[in-house]
Design an enzyme around this catalytic site. Sequence first.
Site: not given
Length: 194
Positions: A8-9, A12, A69, A150-151
């Site tokens: 990942t980059n 968070h 994911d 995100g959510y």
Amino acid sequence: MLTLCFATNNRHKLEEVQQALGAGVKLVTLEDIGCYDEIEEPFDTIQKNSEAKARFVWDRYGIDTFADDSGLVIPALNGEPGVYSARYAGPQRDDKDNIRLVWEKLADKSDRSAYFITVITLMLNGRLYAFEGIVNGTILPEERGNNGFGYDPVFLPEGSEQTFAEMSLQEKSELSHRARAVRKLNEFLTRNFQ
């Protein structure tokens, strides 16, 4: 000390995972290993996309790696947004647009239950391992809190009075779907490699 690439980059995610992993693991990012490719997520399941990212890094760079994911699953919306959570409202991947679309689709639904799921795939010495974390909750009709992404502002975890976005990183790290999957990963690494 075990060095692993976290595929990942996303800063968070990196902060959350570093908070949850033990001191015996050194994390490096895709950028750290010189990977600037946009890694494809071509599959329609969270599990398969997690595996695809981990395999990509292992095949290209030969580095022990893990990928995750995640998705928000809303049963009243037939499992949407699911694997498409990040780009639910379009390719611009805008959190506010995604939340608005969820609210629109839930407008006439009485069931607002939802759950977050994370699948972590570890490629270690060429072998594949998978770890899953789930947290159940409810989608709120308004945003609460300024932390997270995100959510998080509309997701109220079961048994909590705070949304993920109202929690500190430490609080979220004890409860979140990603943290639960990372704990399983950490237990596996501790048992086998430390």
